[in-house]
Design an enzyme around this catalytic site. Structure first.
Site, PDB file in Angstrom:
ATOM      1  N   GLY A 125       0.839  -1.205   0.000  1.00  0.00           N
ATOM      2  CA  GLY A 125       0.000   0.000   0.000  1.00  0.00           C
ATOM      3  C   GLY A 125       0.873   1.253   0.000  1.00  0.00           C
ATOM      4  CG  HIS A 126       3.176   2.151   3.503  1.00  0.00           C
ATOM      5  ND1 HIS A 126       3.260   1.015   4.280  1.00  0.00           N
ATOM      6  CD2 HIS A 126       2.504   3.059   4.244  1.00  0.00           C
ATOM      7  CE1 HIS A 126       2.661   1.232   5.443  1.00  0.00           C
ATOM      8  NE2 HIS A 126       2.190   2.458   5.438  1.00  0.00           N
ATOM      9  CD  GLN A 172      -1.053   9.261  13.881  1.00  0.00           C
ATOM     10  OE1 GLN A 172      -0.421  10.198  13.412  1.00  0.00           O
ATOM     11  NE2 GLN A 172      -1.563   8.312  13.117  1.00  0.00           N
ATOM     12  N   GLY A 192      -3.457   7.455   1.202  1.00  0.00           N
ATOM     13  CA  GLY A 192      -4.294   6.351   0.748  1.00  0.00           C
ATOM     14  C   GLY A 192      -5.763   6.573   1.072  1.00  0.00           C
ATOM     15  CE  LYS A 230      -6.651  -0.008   5.995  1.00  0.00           C
ATOM     16  NZ  LYS A 230      -5.965   0.686   7.031  1.00  0.00           N
ATOM     17  CG  ASP A 231      -5.714   5.265   6.728  1.00  0.00           C
ATOM     18  OD1 ASP A 231      -6.073   4.708   7.762  1.00  0.00           O
ATOM     19  OD2 ASP A 231      -4.756   4.843   6.035  1.00  0.00           O
ATOM     20  CB  SER A 272      -3.656  -2.370   7.654  1.00  0.00           C
ATOM     21  OG  SER A 272      -3.368  -1.844   8.934  1.00  0.00           O
TER      22      SER A 272
HETATM   23  P1  AMP Z   1       0.319   4.514   7.791  1.00  0.00           P
HETATM   24  O1  AMP Z   1       1.735   4.099   7.738  1.00  0.00           O
HETATM   25  O2  AMP Z   1      -0.626   3.418   8.149  1.00  0.00           O
HETATM   26  O3  AMP Z   1       0.097   5.774   8.581  1.00  0.00           O
HETATM   27  O4  AMP Z   1      -0.076   4.889   6.290  1.00  0.00           O
HETATM   28  C1  AMP Z   1       0.676   5.802   5.550  1.00  0.00           C
HETATM   29  C2  AMP Z   1      -0.073   6.119   4.275  1.00  0.00           C
HETATM   30  O5  AMP Z   1      -0.245   4.908   3.525  1.00  0.00           O
HETATM   31  C3  AMP Z   1      -1.467   6.684   4.510  1.00  0.00           C
HETATM   32  O6  AMP Z   1      -1.730   7.703   3.559  1.00  0.00           O
HETATM   33  C4  AMP Z   1      -2.358   5.490   4.307  1.00  0.00           C
HETATM   34  O7  AMP Z   1      -3.665   5.825   3.903  1.00  0.00           O
HETATM   35  C5  AMP Z   1      -1.613   4.771   3.192  1.00  0.00           C
HETATM   36  N1  AMP Z   1      -1.994   3.365   3.148  1.00  0.00           N
HETATM   37  C6  AMP Z   1      -2.003   2.476   4.183  1.00  0.00           C
HETATM   38  N2  AMP Z   1      -2.490   1.288   3.782  1.00  0.00           N
HETATM   39  C7  AMP Z   1      -2.795   1.420   2.468  1.00  0.00           C
HETATM   40  C8  AMP Z   1      -3.352   0.538   1.481  1.00  0.00           C
HETATM   41  N3  AMP Z   1      -3.695  -0.708   1.769  1.00  0.00           N
HETATM   42  N4  AMP Z   1      -3.530   1.021   0.223  1.00  0.00           N
HETATM   43  C9  AMP Z   1      -3.191   2.302  -0.076  1.00  0.00           C
HETATM   44  N5  AMP Z   1      -2.668   3.175   0.814  1.00  0.00           N
HETATM   45  C10 AMP Z   1      -2.483   2.748   2.062  1.00  0.00           C
END
Ligand code: AMP
Length: 283
Positions: free
Chosen positions: A36-37, A61, A147, A149-150, A185
């Site tokens: 995803g990242h 957060q 993403g 996703k959020d 995730s």
């Molecule tokens: P995080 O590390 O969980 O804070 O996520 C960092 C970024 O990656 C945020 O913009 C999330 O929305 C994005 N992200 C996390 N999981 C996914 C996914 N499965 N698909 C696309 N983007 C994602």
């Protein structure tokens, strides 16, 4: 790949890029990087001359009973993934560099922050908005990638960028999923084998809800109930919320019309999972 540890070092790297006429694409993360990242990084690389990734597990957060301490921090692996992905700079500040003694300021995007996940995680989106504004100030990106996703986070950050006239384009990117529909995730690592087997239920339930939203004569309440029933069919899975919302205001829709978002959070064992998908009705 440059590794930068303080806001000042990050800022001077970005200033140097800008003096060379380069555009900066920025991907903020909390690390434990997955596909995803990497999809966000790839998009940033396509659209900018220089790609900056931040890895910062932001204490602001997390609630007092949440998973800040046990959040995965595989630093060496994340480094390697960033290098392989062609990242130009990795911004990895310490908590002390971000929030020195006496730190007191928080950013609040009112209204949007209290809905959906905000009801269950008080203060969470203030923490997110605050850290992202601070990261923007250091990285000074032309474009920043988040993403879907959020989805609530993306909506809030778009609002913040507009309200504060930030000179950055917020780019939303599609959710990357496992073959069985589970959204990738970093928290999926918490799931035991049996929990992992159940987890795709969340996406399934949302898909049922979104399909019903298209149906003539359907109401948001009935579409939502169908998604809830699907989740409740599995014992031991608890629901925080399931909502059909307007994608800009995040308020529950009264009737099925135009673009909508169906979003949910559930708890599988001790792990909280969130997901959302687009729903549309052209009635
Ligand atoms: P995080 O590390 O969980 O804070 O996520 C960092 C970024 O990656 C945020 O913009 C999330 O929305 C994005 N992200 C996390 N999981 C996914 C996914 N499965 N698909 C696309 N983007 C994602």
């Amino acid at each position: 790949m440059k590794i930068l540890r303080t806001p000042e070092a990050m800022r001077s790297f970005s200033d140097r890029q800008r003096r060379q006429g380069k555009s900066i694409g920025f991907v903020p993360t909390m690390g434990a990087l997955h596909r995803g990242h990497l999809s966000l990084i790839q998009r940033a690389r396509q659209e900018n001359d220089c790609t900056v990734v931040s890895i910062f597990v932001n204490p602001l957060q997390f609630g007092p009973k949440e998973d800040f301490n046990r959040y995965p921090r595989p630093a060496a692996k994340d480094d390697r993934l960033c290098r392989q992905a062609g990242v130009n700079a990795l911004y990895r500040p310490t908590v002390a560099a971000m929030y020195p003694v006496g730190y007191a300021t928080q950013v609040e995007v009112r209204g949007l922050s209290d809905r959906l996940c905000g009801r269950f995680r008080p203060g969470h989106f203030q923490g997110v908005a605050t850290v992202v504004l601070k990261l923007f100030e250091a990285a000074t990106p032309d474009r920043a990638y988040f993403g879907e996703k959020d989805f609530q986070q993306l909506t809030i950050l778009r609002r913040m960028a507009t309200d504060l006239n930030l000179p950055v384009r917020i780019v939303g990117c599609p959710t990357i999923r496992e073959a069985d529909g589970l959204a990738l995730s970093s928290r999926n690592a918490y799931l035991g084998p049996e929990e992992r087997r159940l987890a795709p239920l969340l996406n399934e339930a949302l898909t049922i809800g979104a399909m019903l939203c298209r149906k003539r004569g359907m109401t948001p309440a009935r579409a939502r109930s169908a998604a809830i029933r699907r989740i409740q069919s599995i014992p031991g899975v608890r629901i925080d919320y399931v909502e059909v919302v307007d994608p800009e205001t995040l308020s529950p829709v009264r009737r099925l019309q135009g673009p909508m978002r169906i979003a949910a959070a559930i708890r599988v064992g001790k792990t909280r999972l969130i997901d959302n998908i687009a729903a549309f009705c052209d009635d």
